[in-house]
Motif scaffolding. Structure first.
Motif, PDB file in Angstrom:
ATOM      1  N   GLY A 146      60.820 -11.806  64.622  1.00  0.00           N
ATOM      2  CA  GLY A 146      62.183 -11.256  63.956  1.00  0.00           C
ATOM      3  C   GLY A 146      61.996  -9.889  63.315  1.00  0.00           C
ATOM      4  O   GLY A 146      62.834  -9.589  62.300  1.00  0.00           O
ATOM      5  N   VAL A 147      61.089  -9.212  63.611  1.00  0.00           N
ATOM      6  CA  VAL A 147      60.788  -7.830  63.004  1.00  0.00           C
ATOM      7  C   VAL A 147      61.646  -6.830  64.014  1.00  0.00           C
ATOM      8  O   VAL A 147      60.861  -6.630  65.141  1.00  0.00           O
ATOM      9  N   ASP A 148      62.680  -6.053  63.571  1.00  0.00           N
ATOM     10  CA  ASP A 148      63.147  -5.206  64.522  1.00  0.00           C
ATOM     11  C   ASP A 148      62.624  -3.766  64.141  1.00  0.00           C
ATOM     12  O   ASP A 148      62.586  -2.962  65.217  1.00  0.00           O
ATOM     13  N   CYS A 149      62.052  -3.638  63.225  1.00  0.00           N
ATOM     14  CA  CYS A 149      61.510  -2.003  62.777  1.00  0.00           C
ATOM     15  C   CYS A 149      60.327  -2.152  61.558  1.00  0.00           C
ATOM     16  O   CYS A 149      60.435  -2.963  60.847  1.00  0.00           O
ATOM     17  N   VAL A 150      59.332  -1.332  61.828  1.00  0.00           N
ATOM     18  CA  VAL A 150      58.293  -1.459  60.783  1.00  0.00           C
ATOM     19  C   VAL A 150      58.534   0.132  60.186  1.00  0.00           C
ATOM     20  O   VAL A 150      58.590   1.068  60.980  1.00  0.00           O
ATOM     21  N   ILE A 151      58.809   0.450  58.915  1.00  0.00           N
ATOM     22  CA  ILE A 151      58.757   1.682  58.103  1.00  0.00           C
ATOM     23  C   ILE A 151      57.454   1.719  57.441  1.00  0.00           C
ATOM     24  O   ILE A 151      56.925   0.934  56.814  1.00  0.00           O
ATOM     25  N   LYS A 152      56.791   2.818  57.458  1.00  0.00           N
ATOM     26  CA  LYS A 152      55.617   3.192  56.936  1.00  0.00           C
ATOM     27  C   LYS A 152      55.903   4.098  55.634  1.00  0.00           C
ATOM     28  O   LYS A 152      56.607   5.016  55.698  1.00  0.00           O
ATOM     29  N   LYS A 153      55.521   3.587  54.483  1.00  0.00           N
ATOM     30  CA  LYS A 153      55.811   4.122  53.342  1.00  0.00           C
ATOM     31  C   LYS A 153      54.761   5.419  52.909  1.00  0.00           C
ATOM     32  O   LYS A 153      53.671   5.315  53.520  1.00  0.00           O
TER      33      LYS A 153
ATOM     34  N   ALA B 148      75.915  -9.309  73.429  1.00  0.00           N
ATOM     35  CA  ALA B 148      74.633  -9.031  73.234  1.00  0.00           C
ATOM     36  C   ALA B 148      74.184  -7.843  73.165  1.00  0.00           C
ATOM     37  O   ALA B 148      73.005  -7.764  72.415  1.00  0.00           O
ATOM     38  N   GLY B 149      74.641  -6.786  73.679  1.00  0.00           N
ATOM     39  CA  GLY B 149      74.154  -5.468  73.498  1.00  0.00           C
ATOM     40  C   GLY B 149      74.687  -4.642  72.039  1.00  0.00           C
ATOM     41  O   GLY B 149      73.986  -3.892  71.964  1.00  0.00           O
ATOM     42  N   PHE B 150      75.588  -5.444  71.392  1.00  0.00           N
ATOM     43  CA  PHE B 150      76.153  -4.886  70.152  1.00  0.00           C
ATOM     44  C   PHE B 150      74.995  -4.807  69.142  1.00  0.00           C
ATOM     45  O   PHE B 150      74.907  -3.700  68.511  1.00  0.00           O
ATOM     46  N   GLY B 151      74.024  -5.829  68.930  1.00  0.00           N
ATOM     47  CA  GLY B 151      73.211  -5.966  68.053  1.00  0.00           C
ATOM     48  C   GLY B 151      72.090  -4.897  68.264  1.00  0.00           C
ATOM     49  O   GLY B 151      71.643  -4.405  67.375  1.00  0.00           O
ATOM     50  N   LYS B 152      71.588  -4.674  69.716  1.00  0.00           N
ATOM     51  CA  LYS B 152      70.675  -3.962  70.127  1.00  0.00           C
ATOM     52  C   LYS B 152      71.154  -2.294  69.688  1.00  0.00           C
ATOM     53  O   LYS B 152      70.339  -1.505  69.411  1.00  0.00           O
ATOM     54  N   ARG B 153      72.412  -2.155  70.009  1.00  0.00           N
ATOM     55  CA  ARG B 153      73.101  -0.852  69.831  1.00  0.00           C
ATOM     56  C   ARG B 153      73.014  -0.416  68.248  1.00  0.00           C
ATOM     57  O   ARG B 153      72.667   0.569  67.725  1.00  0.00           O
ATOM     58  N   MET B 154      73.295  -1.344  67.459  1.00  0.00           N
ATOM     59  CA  MET B 154      73.154  -1.290  66.142  1.00  0.00           C
ATOM     60  C   MET B 154      71.790  -0.936  65.484  1.00  0.00           C
ATOM     61  O   MET B 154      71.751  -0.225  64.642  1.00  0.00           O
ATOM     62  N   GLU B 155      70.847  -1.514  65.990  1.00  0.00           N
ATOM     63  CA  GLU B 155      69.541  -1.690  65.769  1.00  0.00           C
ATOM     64  C   GLU B 155      69.101   0.075  65.981  1.00  0.00           C
ATOM     65  O   GLU B 155      68.394   0.621  64.936  1.00  0.00           O
ATOM     66  N   TYR B 156      69.109   0.377  67.150  1.00  0.00           N
ATOM     67  CA  TYR B 156      69.082   1.721  67.521  1.00  0.00           C
ATOM     68  C   TYR B 156      69.778   2.835  66.551  1.00  0.00           C
ATOM     69  O   TYR B 156      69.245   3.671  66.287  1.00  0.00           O
ATOM     70  N   LYS B 157      71.050   2.541  66.441  1.00  0.00           N
ATOM     71  CA  LYS B 157      71.581   3.455  65.515  1.00  0.00           C
ATOM     72  C   LYS B 157      71.040   3.546  64.183  1.00  0.00           C
ATOM     73  O   LYS B 157      71.029   4.631  63.534  1.00  0.00           O
ATOM     74  N   LEU B 158      70.679   2.444  63.431  1.00  0.00           N
ATOM     75  CA  LEU B 158      70.174   2.396  62.094  1.00  0.00           C
ATOM     76  C   LEU B 158      68.865   2.856  62.270  1.00  0.00           C
ATOM     77  O   LEU B 158      68.474   3.709  61.035  1.00  0.00           O
ATOM     78  N   VAL B 159      67.789   2.759  63.329  1.00  0.00           N
ATOM     79  CA  VAL B 159      66.622   3.426  63.349  1.00  0.00           C
ATOM     80  C   VAL B 159      66.980   4.798  63.260  1.00  0.00           C
ATOM     81  O   VAL B 159      66.131   5.614  62.808  1.00  0.00           O
ATOM     82  N   GLY B 160      67.828   5.342  64.166  1.00  0.00           N
ATOM     83  CA  GLY B 160      68.168   6.792  64.219  1.00  0.00           C
ATOM     84  C   GLY B 160      68.573   7.166  62.861  1.00  0.00           C
ATOM     85  O   GLY B 160      67.903   8.492  62.588  1.00  0.00           O
ATOM     86  N   ASP B 161      69.424   6.675  62.255  1.00  0.00           N
ATOM     87  CA  ASP B 161      69.562   7.004  60.825  1.00  0.00           C
ATOM     88  C   ASP B 161      68.489   7.058  59.955  1.00  0.00           C
ATOM     89  O   ASP B 161      68.323   8.232  59.212  1.00  0.00           O
ATOM     90  N   MET B 162      67.628   6.292  60.152  1.00  0.00           N
ATOM     91  CA  MET B 162      66.460   6.264  59.105  1.00  0.00           C
ATOM     92  C   MET B 162      65.457   7.279  59.587  1.00  0.00           C
ATOM     93  O   MET B 162      65.007   8.160  58.838  1.00  0.00           O
ATOM     94  N   LEU B 163      65.229   7.429  60.846  1.00  0.00           N
ATOM     95  CA  LEU B 163      64.366   8.648  61.386  1.00  0.00           C
ATOM     96  C   LEU B 163      65.025  10.152  60.753  1.00  0.00           C
ATOM     97  O   LEU B 163      64.352  11.088  60.340  1.00  0.00           O
ATOM     98  N   MET B 164      66.456  10.252  60.972  1.00  0.00           N
ATOM     99  CA  MET B 164      67.123  11.357  60.414  1.00  0.00           C
ATOM    100  C   MET B 164      66.862  11.631  59.121  1.00  0.00           C
ATOM    101  O   MET B 164      67.018  12.756  58.303  1.00  0.00           O
ATOM    102  N   GLU B 165      66.587  10.643  58.319  1.00  0.00           N
ATOM    103  CA  GLU B 165      66.420  10.606  56.729  1.00  0.00           C
ATOM    104  C   GLU B 165      64.892  11.033  56.527  1.00  0.00           C
ATOM    105  O   GLU B 165      64.522  11.278  55.031  1.00  0.00           O
ATOM    106  N   GLY B 166      64.107  11.089  57.455  1.00  0.00           N
ATOM    107  CA  GLY B 166      62.790  11.316  57.382  1.00  0.00           C
ATOM    108  C   GLY B 166      61.795  10.237  57.163  1.00  0.00           C
ATOM    109  O   GLY B 166      60.633  10.564  56.972  1.00  0.00           O
ATOM    110  N   LEU B 167      62.074   9.136  57.692  1.00  0.00           N
ATOM    111  CA  LEU B 167      61.475   7.932  57.344  1.00  0.00           C
ATOM    112  C   LEU B 167      60.608   7.790  58.597  1.00  0.00           C
ATOM    113  O   LEU B 167      60.924   8.121  59.510  1.00  0.00           O
ATOM    114  N   ASP B 168      59.308   7.326  58.494  1.00  0.00           N
ATOM    115  CA  ASP B 168      58.642   6.894  59.546  1.00  0.00           C
ATOM    116  C   ASP B 168      58.904   5.240  60.301  1.00  0.00           C
ATOM    117  O   ASP B 168      58.575   4.486  59.452  1.00  0.00           O
TER     118      ASP B 168
END
Length: 87
Positions: A65-72, A35-55
């Protein structure tokens, strides 16, 4: 009851409790891991996107079913649903 009988009864009850708690721990550990695997992966990918400079913004609830919202850059938003699979 004599003192030794009480002590033996206590040890038997304690042993049963330990076995039961180990079995429950093993059962709940596998569920928590899956159950925690999916949540850990969500946070990892969001962290990666933040490191790339995305909002990135994380919703407080998961109703649609929306895990993240990205502002273009143009001010529009992208709704992202992250799926992860183990093994």
């Amino acid at each position: 009851m004599r003192k030794t009988q009480i002590w033996q009864t206590f040890l038997i009850l304690k042993e049963k409790t330990i076995k039961t708690s180990r079995e429950e721990k093993n059962m709940s550990k596998s569920f928590r891991s899956s159950a925690g695997f999916g949540k850990r992966m969500e946070y990892k990918l969001v962290g990666d996107m933040l490191m790339e400079g995305l909002d990135c913004y994380l919703p407080l609830v998961d109703d649609h079913g929306v895990d993240c919202v990205i502002k273009k850059e143009d001010g529009t938003f992208i709704e992202v649903q992250i799926k992860a699979r183990s093994k």
